[in-house]
Design a protein around this motif. Sequence first.
Motif, PDB file in Angstrom:
ATOM      1  N   THR A  72       0.821  -1.214   0.000  1.00  0.00           N
ATOM      2  CA  THR A  72       0.000   0.000   0.000  1.00  0.00           C
ATOM      3  C   THR A  72       0.855   1.265   0.000  1.00  0.00           C
ATOM      4  OG1 THR A  72      -0.143   0.074   2.422  1.00  0.00           O
ATOM      5  CG2 THR A  72      -1.822  -1.214   1.252  1.00  0.00           C
ATOM      6  N   GLN A  73       2.154   1.118   0.273  1.00  0.00           N
ATOM      7  CA  GLN A  73       3.055   2.259   0.340  1.00  0.00           C
ATOM      8  C   GLN A  73       4.008   2.343  -0.851  1.00  0.00           C
ATOM      9  OE1 GLN A  73       3.389   1.637   5.152  1.00  0.00           O
ATOM     10  NE2 GLN A  73       5.034   2.726   4.125  1.00  0.00           N
ATOM     11  N   LEU A  74       3.869   1.424  -1.816  1.00  0.00           N
ATOM     12  CA  LEU A  74       4.772   1.424  -2.957  1.00  0.00           C
ATOM     13  C   LEU A  74       4.589   2.704  -3.776  1.00  0.00           C
ATOM     14  CD1 LEU A  74       4.422  -2.286  -4.156  1.00  0.00           C
ATOM     15  CD2 LEU A  74       6.268  -1.286  -2.790  1.00  0.00           C
ATOM     16  N   TYR A  75       5.692   3.301  -4.179  1.00  0.00           N
ATOM     17  CA  TYR A  75       5.652   4.536  -4.954  1.00  0.00           C
ATOM     18  C   TYR A  75       5.474   4.282  -6.449  1.00  0.00           C
ATOM     19  CZ  TYR A  75       7.141   7.362  -0.960  1.00  0.00           C
ATOM     20  OH  TYR A  75       7.201   8.014   0.250  1.00  0.00           O
ATOM     21  N   VAL A  76       6.157   3.257  -6.972  1.00  0.00           N
ATOM     22  CA  VAL A  76       6.130   3.053  -8.420  1.00  0.00           C
ATOM     23  C   VAL A  76       5.772   1.631  -8.848  1.00  0.00           C
ATOM     24  CG1 VAL A  76       7.678   4.964  -9.011  1.00  0.00           C
ATOM     25  CG2 VAL A  76       8.658   2.741  -8.388  1.00  0.00           C
ATOM     26  N   TYR A  77       6.273   0.621  -8.137  1.00  0.00           N
ATOM     27  CA  TYR A  77       6.078  -0.756  -8.602  1.00  0.00           C
ATOM     28  C   TYR A  77       4.586  -1.087  -8.704  1.00  0.00           C
ATOM     29  CZ  TYR A  77       6.429  -5.729  -9.261  1.00  0.00           C
ATOM     30  OH  TYR A  77       6.310  -6.979  -9.793  1.00  0.00           O
ATOM     31  N   GLY A  78       4.181  -1.604  -9.871  1.00  0.00           N
ATOM     32  CA  GLY A  78       2.791  -1.989 -10.096  1.00  0.00           C
ATOM     33  C   GLY A  78       1.845  -0.820 -10.297  1.00  0.00           C
ATOM     34  N   ARG A  79       2.380   0.388 -10.466  1.00  0.00           N
ATOM     35  CA  ARG A  79       1.531   1.577 -10.557  1.00  0.00           C
ATOM     36  C   ARG A  79       1.640   2.260 -11.928  1.00  0.00           C
ATOM     37  NH1 ARG A  79       1.911   5.765  -7.708  1.00  0.00           N
ATOM     38  NH2 ARG A  79      -0.324   5.964  -7.307  1.00  0.00           N
ATOM     39  N   ALA A  80       1.911   1.496 -12.974  1.00  0.00           N
ATOM     40  CA  ALA A  80       2.027   2.063 -14.319  1.00  0.00           C
ATOM     41  C   ALA A  80       0.771   2.843 -14.677  1.00  0.00           C
ATOM     42  CB  ALA A  80       2.257   0.956 -15.344  1.00  0.00           C
ATOM     43  N   ASN A  81       0.982   4.051 -15.202  1.00  0.00           N
ATOM     44  CA  ASN A  81      -0.073   4.978 -15.642  1.00  0.00           C
ATOM     45  C   ASN A  81      -0.860   5.615 -14.500  1.00  0.00           C
ATOM     46  OD1 ASN A  81       0.481   4.484 -18.441  1.00  0.00           O
ATOM     47  ND2 ASN A  81      -0.648   2.555 -18.250  1.00  0.00           N
ATOM     48  N   MET A  82      -0.540   5.254 -13.283  1.00  0.00           N
ATOM     49  CA  MET A  82      -1.165   5.904 -12.134  1.00  0.00           C
ATOM     50  C   MET A  82      -0.361   7.149 -11.766  1.00  0.00           C
ATOM     51  SD  MET A  82      -2.024   2.480  -9.873  1.00  0.00           S
ATOM     52  CE  MET A  82      -2.842   3.394  -8.568  1.00  0.00           C
ATOM     53  N   PRO A 114       2.019  10.613 -14.615  1.00  0.00           N
ATOM     54  CA  PRO A 114       1.819   9.163 -14.663  1.00  0.00           C
ATOM     55  C   PRO A 114       3.125   8.378 -14.535  1.00  0.00           C
ATOM     56  CG  PRO A 114       1.523  10.147 -16.833  1.00  0.00           C
ATOM     57  CD  PRO A 114       1.613  11.276 -15.861  1.00  0.00           C
ATOM     58  N   ILE A 115       3.060   7.279 -13.813  1.00  0.00           N
ATOM     59  CA  ILE A 115       4.200   6.374 -13.677  1.00  0.00           C
ATOM     60  C   ILE A 115       4.400   5.627 -14.989  1.00  0.00           C
ATOM     61  CG2 ILE A 115       5.082   4.324 -12.482  1.00  0.00           C
ATOM     62  CD1 ILE A 115       5.117   6.876 -10.788  1.00  0.00           C
ATOM     63  N   SER A 116       5.637   5.518 -15.424  1.00  0.00           N
ATOM     64  CA  SER A 116       5.973   4.827 -16.666  1.00  0.00           C
ATOM     65  C   SER A 116       6.424   3.399 -16.380  1.00  0.00           C
ATOM     66  CB  SER A 116       7.090   5.574 -17.409  1.00  0.00           C
ATOM     67  OG  SER A 116       6.705   6.889 -17.721  1.00  0.00           O
ATOM     68  N   LYS A 117       6.318   2.557 -17.400  1.00  0.00           N
ATOM     69  CA  LYS A 117       6.810   1.185 -17.289  1.00  0.00           C
ATOM     70  C   LYS A 117       7.593   0.843 -18.547  1.00  0.00           C
ATOM     71  CE  LYS A 117       5.555  -3.637 -16.447  1.00  0.00           C
ATOM     72  NZ  LYS A 117       4.457  -4.625 -16.240  1.00  0.00           N
ATOM     73  N   THR A 118       8.757   0.240 -18.343  1.00  0.00           N
ATOM     74  CA  THR A 118       9.588  -0.201 -19.443  1.00  0.00           C
ATOM     75  C   THR A 118      10.258  -1.507 -19.044  1.00  0.00           C
ATOM     76  OG1 THR A 118      11.320   0.477 -20.991  1.00  0.00           O
ATOM     77  CG2 THR A 118      11.636   1.077 -18.664  1.00  0.00           C
ATOM     78  N   THR A 119      11.213  -1.967 -19.832  1.00  0.00           N
ATOM     79  CA  THR A 119      11.967  -3.179 -19.502  1.00  0.00           C
ATOM     80  C   THR A 119      13.439  -2.821 -19.344  1.00  0.00           C
ATOM     81  OG1 THR A 119      10.428  -4.579 -20.746  1.00  0.00           O
ATOM     82  CG2 THR A 119      12.596  -5.501 -20.239  1.00  0.00           C
ATOM     83  N   VAL A 120      13.980  -3.152 -18.194  1.00  0.00           N
ATOM     84  CA  VAL A 120      15.401  -2.947 -17.914  1.00  0.00           C
ATOM     85  C   VAL A 120      15.936  -4.236 -17.309  1.00  0.00           C
ATOM     86  CG1 VAL A 120      17.134  -1.545 -16.736  1.00  0.00           C
ATOM     87  CG2 VAL A 120      14.977  -0.498 -17.455  1.00  0.00           C
ATOM     88  N   ALA A 121      17.059  -4.705 -17.807  1.00  0.00           N
ATOM     89  CA  ALA A 121      17.656  -5.962 -17.322  1.00  0.00           C
ATOM     90  C   ALA A 121      16.658  -7.114 -17.420  1.00  0.00           C
ATOM     91  CB  ALA A 121      18.156  -5.801 -15.892  1.00  0.00           C
ATOM     92  N   ASN A 122      15.857  -7.088 -18.485  1.00  0.00           N
ATOM     93  CA  ASN A 122      14.854  -8.121 -18.752  1.00  0.00           C
ATOM     94  C   ASN A 122      13.758  -8.188 -17.694  1.00  0.00           C
ATOM     95  OD1 ASN A 122      16.146  -9.112 -21.159  1.00  0.00           O
ATOM     96  ND2 ASN A 122      17.639 -10.139 -19.848  1.00  0.00           N
ATOM     97  N   ARG A 123      13.567  -7.116 -16.955  1.00  0.00           N
ATOM     98  CA  ARG A 123      12.547  -7.079 -15.934  1.00  0.00           C
ATOM     99  C   ARG A 123      11.631  -5.881 -16.159  1.00  0.00           C
ATOM    100  NH1 ARG A 123      13.892 -10.057 -11.479  1.00  0.00           N
ATOM    101  NH2 ARG A 123      11.632 -10.021 -11.142  1.00  0.00           N
ATOM    102  N   GLY A 124      10.330  -6.074 -15.914  1.00  0.00           N
ATOM    103  CA  GLY A 124       9.413  -4.960 -15.958  1.00  0.00           C
ATOM    104  C   GLY A 124       9.837  -3.923 -14.934  1.00  0.00           C
ATOM    105  N   THR A 125       9.934  -2.673 -15.377  1.00  0.00           N
ATOM    106  CA  THR A 125      10.522  -1.627 -14.535  1.00  0.00           C
ATOM    107  C   THR A 125       9.625  -0.412 -14.477  1.00  0.00           C
ATOM    108  OG1 THR A 125      12.752  -2.396 -15.095  1.00  0.00           O
ATOM    109  CG2 THR A 125      12.540  -0.143 -14.272  1.00  0.00           C
ATOM    110  N   HIS A 126       9.314   0.023 -13.254  1.00  0.00           N
ATOM    111  CA  HIS A 126       8.426   1.160 -13.035  1.00  0.00           C
ATOM    112  C   HIS A 126       9.236   2.345 -12.533  1.00  0.00           C
ATOM    113  CE1 HIS A 126       6.072  -2.532 -12.680  1.00  0.00           C
ATOM    114  NE2 HIS A 126       5.031  -1.846 -13.092  1.00  0.00           N
ATOM    115  N   TYR A 127       8.931   3.531 -13.074  1.00  0.00           N
ATOM    116  CA  TYR A 127       9.665   4.720 -12.654  1.00  0.00           C
ATOM    117  C   TYR A 127       8.871   5.967 -13.036  1.00  0.00           C
ATOM    118  CZ  TYR A 127      10.878   5.328 -17.586  1.00  0.00           C
ATOM    119  OH  TYR A 127      10.811   5.522 -18.944  1.00  0.00           O
ATOM    120  N   CYS A 128       9.289   7.103 -12.524  1.00  0.00           N
ATOM    121  CA  CYS A 128       8.672   8.383 -12.863  1.00  0.00           C
ATOM    122  C   CYS A 128       9.648   9.185 -13.713  1.00  0.00           C
ATOM    123  CB  CYS A 128       8.317   9.156 -11.593  1.00  0.00           C
ATOM    124  SG  CYS A 128       7.623  10.794 -11.944  1.00  0.00           S
TER     125      CYS A 128
END
Length: 273
Positions: free
Chosen positions: A236-246, A254-268
């Motif tokens: 409930t306190q996560l800032y970015v993980y699982g919050r794409a487009n939120m 909106p939080i962005s999502k891409t792939t880094v190191a073959n992993r789904g990656t969330h960031y602003c």
Amino acid sequence: MPELPEVEMVRRTLLPLVVGKTIERVKVHWSKIIQHPDVATFCECLKGQTIHDIQRRGKFLLFQLDDVVLVSHLRMEGRYIYEKEDTPFDQHTHIFFTFTDQTELRYRDVRKFGTMHLFNKGEEFRVPPLSSIGVEPFDEQFTVAWLTDQLQRTKRTIKATLLDQTIVAGLGNIYVDEVLFRSSIHPERTATTLTIREIEALHEAIVQTIQEAIEKGGSTVRTYVNTQGKTGTFQTQLYVYGRANMPCRRCGNPISKTTVANRGTHYCKHCQT
């Protein structure tokens, strides 16, 4: 996948249930989980052994018995369940440690990715999987100076570097995304480009995030529950993980999502540079 906080909570909830219990027999219904030694030897060596402690290193649980150490990795969906011996079980329950008091510690794993290794005491850190395990966020060695040195040794992205268990043990996809947001560092930055101030912020974010996650019982993003069947609340306190487009909790973009190191990656895009 359970990361350091979740595995730590499994350890803490297992301790009062099984420490002091003596194993009467072991049954294995899915042999590929047992990586070392062979299944017959694994079962025979554990007979009559008493569990004295459960430790953790990175994402691994270490069951300390009389003469041997059981090293367990939960992988994606592994879970330990404590029941009476005659309690029904489903097809996803693969390993049964039956104690002399007719209770059982059961290992359940829907995907069957978990692993178990059994070693004589003193051998567990000399060979894989623990021989290459890195420094933990709470180790004395985990200092800003040490982290700076490690980041200067690689040409990888900072996300790939933090996911490497031979460098910092226990961090996975969820918490790497979170600490990079907290320290305002873009996940695709090359590790060597971080300034000393950024490394200081990163170091502080790693320690604080993992500590807060443990205090909240870990993050239940998909299927994680502890040994008592309870979910974590840190999600409930996560800032970015699982919050794409939120909306970003800091800037509102909106939080962005891409792939880094073959992993789904969330960031602003606005808060992380």
